[in-house]
Design an enzyme around this catalytic site. Structure first.
Site, short mmCIF file in Angstrom:
data_model
loop_
_atom_site.label_atom_id
_atom_site.label_comp_id
_atom_site.label_asym_id
_atom_site.label_seq_id
_atom_site.Cartn_x
_atom_site.Cartn_y
_atom_site.Cartn_z
N CYS A 83 40.27 60.66 17.28
CA CYS A 83 39.59 61.87 17.75
C CYS A 83 40.43 63.11 17.46
O CYS A 83 40.49 63.54 16.31
CB CYS A 83 39.23 61.73 19.23
N HIS A 99 36.48 56.92 19.34
CA HIS A 99 37.49 56.29 20.21
C HIS A 99 37.34 54.78 20.14
O HIS A 99 36.82 54.15 21.07
CB HIS A 99 37.31 56.77 21.65
N GLU A 146 39.36 52.62 20.64
CA GLU A 146 40.14 51.91 21.67
C GLU A 146 39.28 51.39 22.81
O GLU A 146 39.69 50.50 23.56
CB GLU A 146 41.27 52.80 22.20
N1 GLN Z 1 39.65 68.37 21.74
C1 GLN Z 1 38.98 67.76 20.65
C2 GLN Z 1 37.48 68.05 20.67
O1 GLN Z 1 36.94 68.41 21.67
C3 GLN Z 1 39.24 66.29 20.60
C4 GLN Z 1 38.72 65.54 21.78
C5 GLN Z 1 39.32 64.17 21.94
O2 GLN Z 1 40.36 63.86 21.35
N2 GLN Z 1 38.71 63.33 22.75
O3 GLN Z 1 36.82 67.89 19.69
#
Ligand code: GLN
Length: 549
Positions: A384, A510, A512
């Site tokens: 992400c 994600h 994970e």
């Molecule tokens: N802050 C980033 C976004 O909003 C990544 C978010 C995250 O890593 N979950 O796109």
């Protein structure tokens, strides 16, 4: 619903006793008996969901397939019972009041005075009952917090009523407490357990089972004492001693008879429910055989509270199990990366993970870490924000776009390579305004990610606002960063990777959240394969940092 049984977990004495893991372990044991199980977490805090809570305080926000932002215990539940849960699998006081107040505003209560009992307690019971669908035999309910907390009272009242509503034999109350060892007197003490059970009884709940957490096993004599004082049969006093790995807990609790006593309380015919633990024993065998040492650096902002990256850590462990490797995690404070690099204190890492995150602090350190991993062939997985950081790094240092950044951190950047999409409106309500939950991606045939997944269409869970800016994609790709997965319409970049690198992959998702102890996620699995190869000298190791200067 009529056949569904309910197990209620409450906790006493102290928080962080591992109620979630105990509930998960019981869930697994009941599944090993062929029962169909689901789990729900009731959280007494006022936030509508944990989505807006600071990871420093609350740990990771676990995201479900349907985009629920939930408590991290749901991650344990999914990993242990191997079922996908949903947003309804977590309810907070905030969400319950929100529903009650919405009903009141709609006039559903026909002008009556709306009160904690019965309206709030009814809503709590409804949240539990909703999960008792035809395909569920047992609903396990974990109540967050500890008995004695002010905000837990409506939940205990709902649980008390529940037994009356569905019948005695359909409900089992399990209470988890702490039996501390006092070194000066050389004794384990049951008094906190007695007090906590008294508190629970004052709310009208007599536990059927008491699980005692302790660092030493509870003796038979002590069990008899708890049994006598708390009025539970002695075989319903379960000793839950600290286990070397969380994945051993189901077996420890089975040895102690937890699933037996719960099934007996619920009049679930044990004979017809032959226990098959072999699946889980395979997991504990894998844990025991995971000995090849690898060191994985996790570069993050919340490293002082490792629970903030709980699913990432578990995914690394699972991937390690697959390779017979024991992944030791080195927590790297993102802000310190430039200093660590200057002192050559990252080159020993066998792999790196740059996990998700929000807010500017530490971002430059993460970019420096990505740069180091890229240049020095350190296997690296970006999750992400980790992908976004890899893209910014590639823009600056491969595509020559000076000052490139994510608009999240620099609203005036000349090259917003990460940005909000045009159709994203100004955010007015911080809850649930992100791209949340499962989205499908189309992978580039032959890419490393396609090879890892073994398929070209994948679905992963998301939780973010920003995206790779499509206007820069051409320049990034020309510079050598491969966009190896996109949304099906090709608009959003979902995966990036570098060819000619042992493993350098970023995903906007994600992954994970989908790893299981006996089914590691393909990206973590392949990251660890590269890490093991590096640890065992089968990949070029960085020797001389200055060679890169
Ligand atoms: N802050 C980033 C976004 O909003 C990544 C978010 C995250 O890593 N979950 O796109």
């Amino acid at each position: 619903m009529s056949d569904t049984r309910f197990v209620f977990f409450t906790g006493g004495v102290s928080s962080s006793l591992g109620k979630g893991l105990t509930a998960s372990s019981l869930g697994r044991l009941l599944k090993c008996r062929g029962l169909r199980v689901t789990i729900v977490k009731l959280d007494p805090y006022i936030n509508v969901d944990p989505g807006t809570m600071n990871p420093f305080e609350h740990g990771e926000v676990f995201v479900t397939e349907d985009g629920g932002e939930t408590d991290l215990d749901l991650g344990h539940y999914e990993r242990f019972i191997d079922e996908n849960l949903h947003r309804d699998s977590n309810a907070t006081t905030g969400s319950i009041y929100q529903a009650v107040i919405a009903k009141e505003r709609r006039g559903d209560y026909l002008g009556r005075t709306v009160q904690v009992i019965p309206h709030v307690t009814d809503e709590i019971k409804e949240r539990i009952r909703r999960l008792a669908t035809d395909d569920v035999d047992v609903v396990i309910v974990e109540v967050g917090g500890t008995v004695g907390d002010i905000e837990i009272v409506p939940f205990l009242e709902a649980l008390r009523q529940f037994r009356r509503d569905v019948g005695r034999d359909n409900v089992c109350y399990v209470h988890l407490t702490l039996v501390p060892y006092l070194a000066p007197s050389g004794e384990q003490k049951t008094k906190p357990t007695q007090h906590s059970v008294t508190e629970l009884r004052s709310r009208g709940i007599q536990p059927d089972v008491i699980v005692c957490r302790s660092d030493q096993p509870i003796s038979a004599g002590l069990k008899r004492k708890v049994s006598l004082l708390c009025d539970v049969p002695v075989e319903a006093v379960i000793s839950a001693v600290d286990a070397p790995s969380i994945y051993e807990l189901p077996l420890v609790l089975h040895e102690e008879g937890l699933d037996d006593v719960v099934c007996r309380t619920l009049r679930l015919d044990l004979q017809a429910r032959q226990l098959d633990l072999s699946g889980w024993e395979r997991v504990t065998d894998l844990v025991a055989q995971a000995v090849r040492p690898v060191t994985v650096g996790v570069v993050g902002k919340y490293v002082n509270l490792p629970d903030a990256y709980l699913s990432v850590v578990e995914s690394l462990r699972h991937a390690g199990f697959h390779h017979g490797a024991r992944a030791s995690i080195e927590w790297i404070q993102a802000e310190q990366v430039p200093d660590l690099l200057a002192a050559d204190r990252l080159s020993h890492l066998d792999a790196m993970v740059i996990p998700g995150g929000f807010g500017e602090r530490g971002v430059e350190g993460k970019i420096a870490a990505a740069s180091f991993a890229r240049r020095h062939d350190v296997p690296c997985l970006g999750l992400c924000l980790g992908l976004q950081v890899m893209v910014v790094e590639a823009a600056r240092n491969m595509a020559g776009l000076a000052g490139a950044h994510s608009r999240e951190f620099d609203s005036c950047t000349p090259h917003p390579v990460i940005d909000l999409m045009d159709d994203q409106h100004e955010v007015v309500d911080l809850g649930g305004t992100m791209r949340l939950g499962s989205y499908v991606a189309q992978l580039l045939p032959g890419s490393r990610v396609a090879q890892a997944y073994g398929t070209e269409v994948v679905s992963e869970r998301h939780r973010h606002r920003y995206e790779v800016n499509p206007r820069y994609r051409g320049r990034l790709e020309a510079a050598g960063l491969v966009c190896s997965g996109t949304s099906p319409d090709g608009r959003l970049v979902e995966f990036v990777e570098l060819p000619h690198h042992p493993f350098y992959v970023g995903t906007q998702a994600h992954p994970e959240f989908k790893s299981r102890p006996d089914r590691p996620h393909p990206l973590f699995r392949d990251l660890l394969a590269a890490a093991v190869a590096r640890a065992e000298g089968r990949l070029p190791h960085l020797i001389d940092l200055d060679a890169d200067a």
